[in-house]
Design a protein around this motif. Sequence first.
Motif, PDB file in Angstrom:
ATOM      1  N   LYS A   1       4.146  12.166   2.381  1.00  0.00           N
ATOM      2  CA  LYS A   1       2.987  11.606   1.924  1.00  0.00           C
ATOM      3  C   LYS A   1       3.135  12.158   0.369  1.00  0.00           C
ATOM      4  CE  LYS A   1      -0.534  10.932   5.545  1.00  0.00           C
ATOM      5  NZ  LYS A   1      -2.050  11.350   6.005  1.00  0.00           N
TER       6      LYS A   1
ATOM      7  N   ARG B   1       1.885  11.452  -3.860  1.00  0.00           N
ATOM      8  CA  ARG B   1       1.169  10.801  -4.850  1.00  0.00           C
ATOM      9  C   ARG B   1       1.682  11.084  -6.154  1.00  0.00           C
ATOM     10  NH1 ARG B   1      -1.504  15.181  -7.252  1.00  0.00           N
ATOM     11  NH2 ARG B   1      -1.620  16.859  -6.054  1.00  0.00           N
TER      12      ARG B   1
ATOM     13  N   ARG C   1      -6.528  -2.325  -4.333  1.00  0.00           N
ATOM     14  CA  ARG C   1      -6.567  -1.236  -5.573  1.00  0.00           C
ATOM     15  C   ARG C   1      -5.201  -1.064  -5.927  1.00  0.00           C
ATOM     16  NH1 ARG C   1     -10.285   0.866  -1.675  1.00  0.00           N
ATOM     17  NH2 ARG C   1      -8.790   2.194  -0.925  1.00  0.00           N
ATOM     18  N   MET C   2      -4.325  -1.168  -5.150  1.00  0.00           N
ATOM     19  CA  MET C   2      -3.044  -0.805  -5.749  1.00  0.00           C
ATOM     20  C   MET C   2      -2.444  -1.919  -6.705  1.00  0.00           C
ATOM     21  SD  MET C   2       0.345   0.484  -4.020  1.00  0.00           S
ATOM     22  CE  MET C   2       2.026   0.633  -5.065  1.00  0.00           C
TER      23      MET C   2
ATOM     24  N   ARG D   1      -9.034  -1.218   6.083  1.00  0.00           N
ATOM     25  CA  ARG D   1      -8.605  -0.211   5.296  1.00  0.00           C
ATOM     26  C   ARG D   1      -7.338  -0.520   4.189  1.00  0.00           C
ATOM     27  NH1 ARG D   1      -4.985   3.689   4.961  1.00  0.00           N
ATOM     28  NH2 ARG D   1      -4.313   3.255   7.170  1.00  0.00           N
ATOM     29  N   LYS D   2      -6.241  -0.915   4.903  1.00  0.00           N
ATOM     30  CA  LYS D   2      -5.041  -0.972   4.136  1.00  0.00           C
ATOM     31  C   LYS D   2      -5.127  -2.171   3.224  1.00  0.00           C
ATOM     32  CE  LYS D   2      -1.805   0.708   7.588  1.00  0.00           C
ATOM     33  NZ  LYS D   2      -0.557   0.256   8.402  1.00  0.00           N
TER      34      LYS D   2
ATOM     35  N   ASN E   1       0.816  -1.143   0.046  1.00  0.00           N
ATOM     36  CA  ASN E   1       0.062  -0.113   0.010  1.00  0.00           C
ATOM     37  C   ASN E   1       0.784   1.327   0.010  1.00  0.00           C
ATOM     38  OD1 ASN E   1       0.818  -0.096   2.759  1.00  0.00           O
ATOM     39  ND2 ASN E   1      -0.926  -1.290   2.977  1.00  0.00           N
ATOM     40  N   ASP E   2       2.111   1.193  -0.578  1.00  0.00           N
ATOM     41  CA  ASP E   2       2.898   2.283  -0.655  1.00  0.00           C
ATOM     42  C   ASP E   2       3.895   2.245  -1.906  1.00  0.00           C
ATOM     43  OD1 ASP E   2       4.648   4.282  -0.171  1.00  0.00           O
ATOM     44  OD2 ASP E   2       5.488   3.378   1.671  1.00  0.00           O
TER      45      ASP E   2
ATOM     46  N   ASP F   1      -6.912  -0.949   0.122  1.00  0.00           N
ATOM     47  CA  ASP F   1      -5.998   0.001  -0.458  1.00  0.00           C
ATOM     48  C   ASP F   1      -4.958  -0.994  -1.233  1.00  0.00           C
ATOM     49  OD1 ASP F   1      -6.911   2.192   0.298  1.00  0.00           O
ATOM     50  OD2 ASP F   1      -5.404   2.386   2.015  1.00  0.00           O
ATOM     51  N   ALA F   2      -4.456  -1.978  -0.662  1.00  0.00           N
ATOM     52  CA  ALA F   2      -3.417  -2.923  -1.325  1.00  0.00           C
ATOM     53  C   ALA F   2      -3.926  -3.288  -2.593  1.00  0.00           C
ATOM     54  CB  ALA F   2      -3.114  -4.032  -0.225  1.00  0.00           C
TER      55      ALA F   2
END
Length: 476
Positions: free
Chosen positions: A221, A223, A433-434, A426-427, A187-188, A430-431
């Motif tokens: 952060k 993007r 989706r990524m 939530r993570k 997620n990063d 997010d993962a």
Amino acid sequence: MNIHVAPKAQADAYAAFLARKAILDPPTGLTDVPDLPAVLFPFQRDIVTWALKRGRAALFAGTGLGKSFMELAWGQAVNKSTQGDVLHFAPLAVAAQMVREAEKFGIPARHVRTQDECGVGHNFYSPEVNVTNYQKIDAFDLTQFSGVILDESSILKSETGHYRNELVDACHGIPFRLAATATPAPNDFMELGNHAEFLGIMSYSDMLATFFTHDGGETQKWRLKGHAENDFWRWMASWAVMLRKPSDLGYDDGAYELPALHQIHHTVTAPVAVGDLVGGRASTLQERIKARRESVDDRVAFAAAMTPIDRPFVWWCNLNAESEALTKAIPDAVEVRGSDKEDVKERKLIDFSEGRIRVLVTKPSIAGFGMNWQHCADTGFVGLNDSFEQIYQAVRRFYRFGQQNEVTAHFIAAETEGAVVANLKRKEADADRMAAAMVLHTANITKQAINAQARENASYDPKIPMQIPTWLGGAA
């Protein structure tokens, strides 16, 4: 009407054009790839061929897609082609597992612990891949190797991490480098920069400056810049392959279909002093730690009571108090602790892998990476923290291609830990989706590069005799 363009503007435009072209890292690897193991699946063979021609590449493939086999085949080919030694890093206990995998596939490999056990330690060529664990890195002079492989390369995750910095510095002159993991950046995006820097493609800071911008006023952060998004994915696809299953790259999934994964959340009621927590739930980090510590006995009792008695099981803990209490509560449980000596940890993990231990109690930070435990389909977390990657990797020790049974993962948390569970969910979203975005944006580009290997490698194998026309035959 003719429009005059100033020479400086032309020069600037041309310089910008060259800069854009330079973003794609050029291949620096083999032009003539040696024969690869015949038992590689087509998608594996094409990926290994592509990575060998790249020279420095990353393999971001889902758990169970055969990363170990592809890593070993890549290392064997580099070894053959350069007549130089290859060093293959893996997590603790995974090194021994990697050597067993190599033997199964007929690839020469040996488990080494020091430079002297490698061919380069004796100044002679050795036709074997040298496999060791990351903890032994200081026992080797990496500049003496032709190739380096990082298994579970998410070890590069931290920008300031010890292994990350040592590997980047020590490997910068090695011509062949391969990094492989199932979770390059769960997620990063930033972890991709660490991989790029290790491979010598672009520094972490240059990646940020080229493709990213600060998100609001927070410097931590980042993007993707809107106008740089396509360039970013093209750049990444030039040095990395991302796939969750073979069909992501246009291949047949075949046996790569997984049974169901069941994730079951259990909430344990634990006493908490009135007024200690706002709304009775932990929100700050300090409150979450307090809630975990105060609910240890309740969570351990719940976990011990639900542990099956007739099949393998792994309990993952977060605190030493959890693992100690749970090991005592389950009669045949064996604990793997961080304080165990390396050879003791390795022996216990191998014993579980080979069925001599039925219930294993440990932490994701100790055994959550690299192990193949498809013989077990039941696991649980008696303690949680905020690391989604650790949980993802721990579950994937069982839920991986080759698993024959449906996998059940239990998550036990006190009702006061509601914020932890919500944060992990939530993570996870997010993962997902990524990962989907990474595959979506790179699949078509990667297909062209990977599938090109299949076209180049197609062998001519005629089956029908050629008939020569009589008018070309000449006199009999």
